[in-house]
Design an enzyme around this catalytic site. Structure first.
Site, short mmCIF file in Angstrom:
data_model
loop_
_atom_site.label_atom_id
_atom_site.label_comp_id
_atom_site.label_asym_id
_atom_site.label_seq_id
_atom_site.Cartn_x
_atom_site.Cartn_y
_atom_site.Cartn_z
N ARG A 989 17.92 -3.01 11.96
CA ARG A 989 18.37 -2.58 13.28
C ARG A 989 17.52 -1.42 13.79
O ARG A 989 16.46 -1.14 13.25
CB ARG A 989 19.85 -2.23 13.22
CG ARG A 989 20.72 -3.43 12.79
CD ARG A 989 22.19 -3.17 12.97
NE ARG A 989 23.00 -4.33 12.63
CZ ARG A 989 24.31 -4.39 12.80
NH1 ARG A 989 24.97 -3.35 13.30
NH2 ARG A 989 24.99 -5.47 12.48
N CYS A 1284 36.24 -2.18 21.31
CA CYS A 1284 35.83 -2.64 19.98
C CYS A 1284 36.90 -3.51 19.37
O CYS A 1284 38.05 -3.09 19.21
CB CYS A 1284 35.52 -1.45 19.08
SG CYS A 1284 35.02 -1.97 17.42
N CYS A 1323 37.92 2.51 12.73
CA CYS A 1323 38.09 1.56 11.64
C CYS A 1323 37.23 2.04 10.48
O CYS A 1323 36.44 2.98 10.63
CB CYS A 1323 37.68 0.15 12.07
SG CYS A 1323 35.89 -0.13 12.11
N CYS A 1327 30.81 3.61 11.72
CA CYS A 1327 29.70 3.73 12.68
C CYS A 1327 29.31 5.18 12.95
O CYS A 1327 28.14 5.48 13.20
CB CYS A 1327 30.07 3.04 13.99
SG CYS A 1327 30.20 1.25 13.84
#
Length: 1428
Positions: A989, A1284, A1323, A1327
């Site tokens: 990425r 999300c 969650c 991230c």
């Protein structure tokens, strides 16, 4: 008669018999036998009659689970061509196709290459015997057998019904696994298909006591000519000629064929009874030629292809003439036996139109006269062929006419632009354009225009085109008629094509099933449901009419349909069984159907909705009168009507909404019925699932039920109402847990209805038998006071169902993520009890469960990331893409999301979620020019939700992009010289780089390196450019794509690379799969990197097999070696990563599974050299350096605080507008922008002379405000709600609120300017890199978070779970004394994360594998109920 004999055996041998009906007025030749056997009660088979023109394949597919299924029909090209589409699916099903033929095998031979077995019978005796053989063979082998037989009345003997049943009471043996096709021409005895045939043949001959051979021969034994016959040529005795009649056509018995050919034979004539064969060679000819070529004979006979028409009339003279002609003719020329006229192509017969249907056709003629065009009129068959009545032909014809008229309009426009035409012609052309759709004026003006053009002798250019298109001056009323007699498909599959075409065409669908016979037809073919299907599209005019009930309503509906711009569907009731049915009988059946509500009369006109009127009009007087009588009753409702008269109107007007809901439910029910067996015990499996785990279990359970012969389907709980649930017999619920024991999103509506029913004391589910399986995680709620949240939704549902009267058949099953096999431990104990309760536990499963579709399947089948994305973008029926495509779009930088804030509201409205897409840009190093910033800002406004976000990977992210804007948004990004390829997905990425403003020289070198790494690890597929940038057709050269680095499977999981420049670890290099720690010399030049590998943040709550991990240092490398090292690390992960479990697929797990030393050795083996020893380096922070700084290049840099990276305008901080204005001021090369990995922004490369302008703009929009507390400056959050799909709790929207409260605690203790790194995610995927923060909160449920402590200030140490679940009051109650303790007892320069470890609040995490050890605090601060 051969037909009766075959019909008898088909019926007695089968569970289901499907009989295709001929075109009316003819009846099925098999019907009389079926009726006779049914009356005698010999066998109880299900008989399904399929109308002429309907596709029998779909009916056969629905019943393929039966022990044996037989299909009977007379040979018809349209019927057999439809079968071709389904035979590959049916090839491994016990099915016999009995096809009666007259004197032409052309149509039936087309199927030979698709079926494993093909038998042909020349006479009634063979038809009887082969019918028995075919049934036996299909039963024992579980495969399709095609039996073609000649319709003949020749004498024959039959075995009794009881003998047939006994003979066919055999079990399916499945001897021929994996073979669906026929044997090739040179097969031999070892061919398993041939061996299976011979085994069944032996059993059949033993029963019949008479010979039955795959081929039979007679005639001269020592002759020079052998004639192989496929057809009905009579036995002839001709000297020197031997005859071989073929009965087994697939697989061809090669050895038997060769043994039947005498050594003296020099010429073989293959005679086939074909009339309409179009290609040069037949399949049988080619297979026979192949057998001869593979024979061991040195001198092979010559093979000729011959056709015969009427075989019964062939004489010995005809055969001798053929032999003579063959002797003087090349083998490449086809010969004819008998009269050549017999083999001429037969023109398609014109379909019979029943006289009753003329009632509607006359109405159309009266209303529209010369304007009427029936696009699939039977009169076209003679000129266009048999397909002229098909929906595909009709739609194509309509499309051609519409395009021709548009061409006429364009030609008139071109002629109007011609300055040389006369004023009279110009006036006529203008008038026609104004009234072109007027049925009276348009044609008249058209005639005048053509006359004037011809009189002026203008025959070129636009004028010539107008004359050529003169027939399109008149506006046509285009109709396609769907008739049970001659165009059944128009009312079936053809309807979808017509509606989807969006053409201005009218479809009249006739339903001829009498009301009194409604229960004798296939329930899946109810034509009145077509109206619900059509209305579901929203832009289709729909009417339901009956000419024998309301003549005026029919007229009104036909006129409205003609006027409607777009597709129109008129369902017309015309009940009759035969052509001779009297009109009075039709009238009676119509009245019964309309009055009973079976055939409601209504009109649905979407154009009225645009005018603010109710689009639905109910024309059934009986239904309206019943409604009025209900309203007139002396009850509370009638009192309300009298006191509030408008209520009655509201009730009636709501019928449209009721119908919408009814059509939605009916569409779901009809689709479910297509997928289930009609005669199996019903089992409804309902699930409530957010993350998909419970849904997978439910669908697997439903599949296993089908394999056991149950009629099962799986659906979300909220797809069914309480009233519908009450009609079910057996229901199994599978539910997971959301939040604090709450129901998942797609189960809440039904659960609320259950609660309401309990509150009212009702017991509506008294007839329902149920069981519940709940899925949860006991570790999720470790405290005793929270233990009741474990599997709460399953436990509550289990109790509620019992309270509303349902009867439990199996006790509550609970799956716990903490068990040895996770939820499977409890599930494996629970599932067998379900099968036992339903009486199918003893069923032996012979069919393997299909392998579940995983991301690996999707990737490899995607044609290098293409999938069906292109087609999905063009699908306007939904705002979403296909589930498999949403996995592929991640590789293109796109995530499908929906607005979770309004998900419940939209579900209540009966519409799909508010789908939109997130687009992430690939921008290595996070450097962006002012011009690019302006384009990004514009894209957010034009395609997104007006804001954009700086991510923790130094790039931009857009939210709220709807599907139709996706392509244009990505094209705009491309115009900014950026792209989104590989911004997400199982590839490398966006490569991130430290953004230290003072080290300009080092940053420039590190940034250049990062771009090279990014480009080197970029996927090479051209799909991105084809789909989004229209570089070439997607299907064009797809096969030439190659991925030299990734291969067709790509990586097992995502891969992240970071480049860090000490002393600031702002990119958290150890949290990445691959890290490069820059090592510089005294002059600031980059000399190489310390390489780290194996970092990663993602965790699954409660799953101890998952954990965060910090990267391990492999050693030092030079700058020149670094690209090669990045490639080899990726290759080792590609080849060794876990592709079976995505939760354990990241590089961190690969390294721990292989061992660090083995992993490093494998990388070095591929490199061909070893790493150098690690070089010294120092980190002292991982937060950004805010404010103004001067770089080594003398230029100025300012780091702005952008809370959580959101670029937007809000009261008091118009950051988006300010940055747009700043970019405008800098766009002429006066500066750049640089994102940070902490979601902030650098304005960089500012010359001294430009400082005043920049400082002025920063001050104007408060972008220079750095008065925030150190805690806020050190905080970071992911997006989470509302977009999300993985979020369990708020993050970006909540963290600033929490910081407000925590910073007050810090200020009270004198810590306002002391940095504490605090991060939050919605969650556990990590991230915002929470697992290296000093304080972190990871969402578990709305308002509930796992609290983690002890991370290293500069990212050198993982934190650990301190409290498993906390709410805001608990957070503040924990932090207040802890921060006070820190303020008073810390060492000089000691950071908060180090402090909580030193004093014992939490233990230090030495490595990722130990992350779960000693969670919950230490000593006096240990959480009650938590065990290490």
């Amino acid at each position: 008669m051969s037909v009766a004999s075959v019909a008898r055996i088909a019926f007695i041998s089968s569970d289901v018999v499907v009989d295709s009906q001929p075109s009316l007025p003819a009846t099925s030749p098999f019907a009389e036998t079926y009726q006779d056997i049914s009356r005698r009660g010999v066998h109880d088979a299900t008989l399904v009659n399929v109308p002429f023109g309907a596709d029998p394949g779909s009916t056969l597919l629905r019943n393929r689970s039966s022990r044996l299924q037989s299909y009977t029909t007379t040979s018809s090209p349209s019927l057999l061509n439809r079968l071709i589409l389904h035979l590959s699916e049916l090839a491994s099903s016990p099915l016999v196709l009995h096809i009666a033929v007259e004197d032409d095998l052309s149509d039936v031979l087309v199927l030979r290459s698709i079926v494993p077995f093909f038998l042909y019978s020349r006479n009634a005796q063979e038809a009887h015997d082969h019918a028995l053989l075919a049934s036996r063979l299909s039963l024992t082998e579980g495969k399709v057998v095609l039996h073609a037989f000649k319709i003949t009345d020749s004498p024959h003997s039959e075995v009794s019904d009881d003998v047939v049943r006994t003979f066919l009471s055999v079990e399916k043996l499945s001897k021929v696994d994996g073979l669906n096709g026929h044997a090739n021409g040179h097969s031999h005895e070892e061919d398993p298909l041939l061996a299976a045939y011979e085994s069944a043949l032996l059993s059949t001959v033993s029963l019949l006591r008479r010979p039955l051979h795959p081929l039979s021969h007679h005639g001269s034994a020592g002759g020079h000519i052998a004639i192989f016959v496929l057809g009905s040529v009579p036995p002839l005795d001709i000297d020197g000629v031997s005859f071989v009649h073929l009965s087994l056509l697939s697989p061809l018995p090669a050895k038997a064929i060769l043994s039947s050919i005498s050594p003296s034979v020099t010429r073989i004539l293959l005679v086939e009874q074909l009339r309409q064969w179009q290609i040069k060679w037949t399949p049988v000819y080619l297979d026979l030629l192949s057998i001869l070529q593979h024979s061991s004979e040195v001198q092979r006979p010559t093979l000729h292809s011959c056709f015969v028409g009427n075989g019964d009339s062939v004489t010995a003279v005809d055969v001798l003439k053929l032999v003579q002609e063959a002797a003087s003719t090349s083998p490449s020329k086809r010969l004819t036996l008998g009269h050549s006229d017999d083999v001429l192509a037969i023109s398609a017969p014109r379909p019979h139109v029943p006289k009753h249907e003329s009632a509607y056709i006359k109405l159309l003629n009266q209303l529209f006269g010369d304007r009427l065009e029936i696009s699939n009129s039977p009169s076209l068959v003679s000129s266009e062929g048999a397909l002229a009545t098909s929906p595909e032909f009709a739609i194509g014809r309509v499309r051609g006419d519409i395009e021709a008229r548009l061409e006429l309009v364009a030609a008139i426009g071109d002629l109007l632009a011609d300055l040389n035409i006369t004023s009279e012609l110009h006036s006529l052309l203008s008038q026609w354009l104004a009234v072109k759709d007027d049925p009276a004026k348009g044609p008249k003006l058209g005639d005048e225009i053509v006359t004037l053009i011809q009189s002026d002798h203008v025959f070129k250019g636009a004028a010539a085109r107008i004359v050529a298109l003169r027939s399109y001056f008149a506006t046509q009323s285009r109709w396609i008629i769907g008739s049970d007699a001659w165009s059944y498909d128009v009312g079936a599959s053809g309807l979808h094509h017509a509606i989807a075409s969006c053409l201005n065409v009218n479809i009249l669908v006739l339903d001829t099933i009498p009301y009194s016979s409604r229960n004798t037809v296939d329930a899946t073919r109810r034509k009145q449901d077509v109206g619900l299907y059509a209305m579901n599209h929203g832009d289709v005019y729909v009417a339901s009419v009956a000419v024998y009930s309301s003549y005026s309503q029919v007229l009104q509906a036909l006129v409205e349909a003609d006027r409607f711009e777009g597709p129109s569907v008129v369902l017309a009731y015309l009940p009759y069984l035969t052509d001779d049915a009297p009109a009075l009988e039709v009238l009676k059946e119509t009245k019964l159907a309309v009055d009973a509500g079976y055939w409601p009369l209504y009109r649905w006109n979407p154009s009225k909705e645009r005018e603010g009127k109710d689009p639905f009009v109910l024309d059934s007087d009986m239904i309206k009168n019943e409604l009025q009588r209900f309203l007139d009753r002396q009850n509370h409702l009638s009192q309300l009507v009298r006191s509030q008269p408008q209520l009655a109107t509201e009730l009636v007007s709501s019928l449209g909404d009721t119908l919408k809901e009814a059509r939605r439910r009916r569409a779901q029910e009809a689709y479910a019925e297509l997928l289930t067996a009609i005669d199996a015990p019903p089992l409804k499996v309902l699930f409530a699932s957010d993350a998909g785990g419970a849904e997978k279990v439910a669908r697997r359970l439903a599949l296993r039920g089908k394999l056991r012969g149950l009629s099962t389907d799986a659906a979300p709980m909220d797809s069914i109402t309480l009233d519908e649930l009450a009609k079910e017999q057996f229901v199994v619920f599978v539910t997971s847990v959301a939040g604090q024991g709450e129901f998942p999103q797609n189960g809440r509506t039904l659960y609320k209805a259950l609660n309401a029913s309990v509150a009212r004391g009702e017991k509506p589910l008294a007839q329902v038998q149920f069981s519940v399986f709940g899925m949860g995680d006991s570790h999720y709620w470790p405290r005793p006071e929270d233990a009741h949240y474990y599997n709460k939704s399953g436990k509550d549902l289990n109790a509620r169902l019992e309270q509303v009267g349902a009867q439990r058949i199996v006790d509550l099953g609970l799956g716990n993520d903490q068990d040895a096999d996770g939820p499977e431990t409890g599930y494996k104990a629970w599932e067998p009890l379900i099968w036992k309760a339903l009486g199918v536990d003893a069923v032996e499963l012979t069919e393997a469960e299909p392998e579940p579709i995983t991301n690996e399947h999707i990737k490899v089948a995607s044609q290098y990331l293409r999938g069906t994305i292109k087609e999905g973008l063009e699908d306007s029926s939904t705002a979403a893409l296909a589930p498999s495509d949403t996995q592929l779009t991640k590789f293109h930088g796109i995530y499908q999301q929906d607005d979770r804030d309004i998900r419940d509201e939209r579900q209540a409205q009966g519409v799909e979620p508010a789908y939109s897409f997130m687009i992430r840009v690939r921008m290595p190093g996070g450097v962006c020019t002012p011009k690019q910033w302006l384009l990004i800002n514009q894209i957010a406004d034009e395609h997104g939700n007006g804001t954009f976000k700086i991510t923790t990977r130094q790039t931009f992210q857009f939210h709220g992009v709807i599907k139709r804007h996706l392509k244009s948004a990505i094209q705009d990004i491309n115009r900014a010289l950026l792209d989104t390829l590989a911004a997400c997905g199982d590839v490398n990425r966006n490569v991130i780089v430290s953004a230290i403003p003072t080290l300009s020289k080092t940053h420039a070198q590190a940034y250049a390196f990062a771009k090279r790494v990014s480009e080197h690890l970029l996927p090479r597929t051209s799909a991105y450019h084809e789909i989004w940038l229209d570089k070439k057709l997607v299907a064009g050269d797809a096969v030439h794509d190659v991925e030299p680095l990734y291969g067709e499977f790509y990586l097992p999981r995502k891969f992240k690379v970071a480049v860090v420049v000490p002393p600031n670890n702002d990119v958290d290099v150890f949290a990445n799969d691959l890290g490069f720690i820059a090592i510089v010399d005294e002059s600031g030049d980059l000399v190489g990197f310390n390489v780290t590998a194996g970092g990663g943040m993602g965790v699954t709550h409660g799953n101890k097999k998952t954990y965060p991990r910090l990267g391990s240092i492999l050693g030092f490398c030079s700058v020149d070696q670094a690209i090669d090292i990045a490639e080899k690390v990726v290759l080792v992960q590609r080849d060794n990563g876990n592709r079976a479990d995505r939760k354990n697929a990241r590089l961190k797990y690969t390294i721990d599974r292989m061992g660090l030393d083995e992993f490093k050795t494998e990388v070095e083996r591929r490199l061909g050299y070893t790493f150098q020893p690690e070089r010294p380096y120092t980190f002292d922070r991982n937060i950004d350096d805010f404010g103004w700084h001067i770089g080594t290049d003398g230029k100025h840099h300012f780091t702005c605080f952008i809370e959580n990276g959101r670029i937007q305008d809000e009261p008091g901080s118009n950051f988006k507008t300010g940055l747009k204005e700043l970019a405008t001021a800098l766009k002429d090369g006066k500066g750049n922008f640089r994102m940070t990995a902490n979601q902030h922004l650098l304005v960089t490369d500012i010359d001294t002379e430009d400082l005043p302008v920049v400082k002025s703009l920063l001050a104007k929009y408060k972008l220079d405000n750095l008065s925030q507390s150190a805690l806020r400056l050190s905080s970071s959050a992911c997006v989470a709600f509302p977009t999300c799909g993985l979020a369990m709790a708020e993050s970006e929207r909540y963290l600033p609120i929490l910081v407000d409260k925590v910073e007050k605690i810090c200020e009270k203790n004198g810590l306002r300017n002391d940095s504490i790194v605090m991060r939050m995610t919605g969650c556990p995927n990590g991230c915002a890199r929470p697992y290296v923060a000093e304080i972190a909160f990871v969402g578990k449920a709305p308002g509930a978070y796992a609290m983690l402590l002890g991370g290293g200030y500069y990212g050198q140490r993982l934190n650990k779970i301190y409290r498993d679940s906390v709410t805001e009051p608990e957070i503040l109650a924990i932090l207040e004394p802890m921060i006070k303790h820190y303020a008073t007892a810390r060492f000089e320069g000691e950071h908060f994360g180090d402090f909580v470890v030193r004093v014992g609040y939490i233990s230090a995490t030495a490595e990722g594998k130990d992350w779960w050890d000693r969670v919950g605090g230490e000593g006096e601060w240990k959480e009650d109920g938590i065990t290490a």
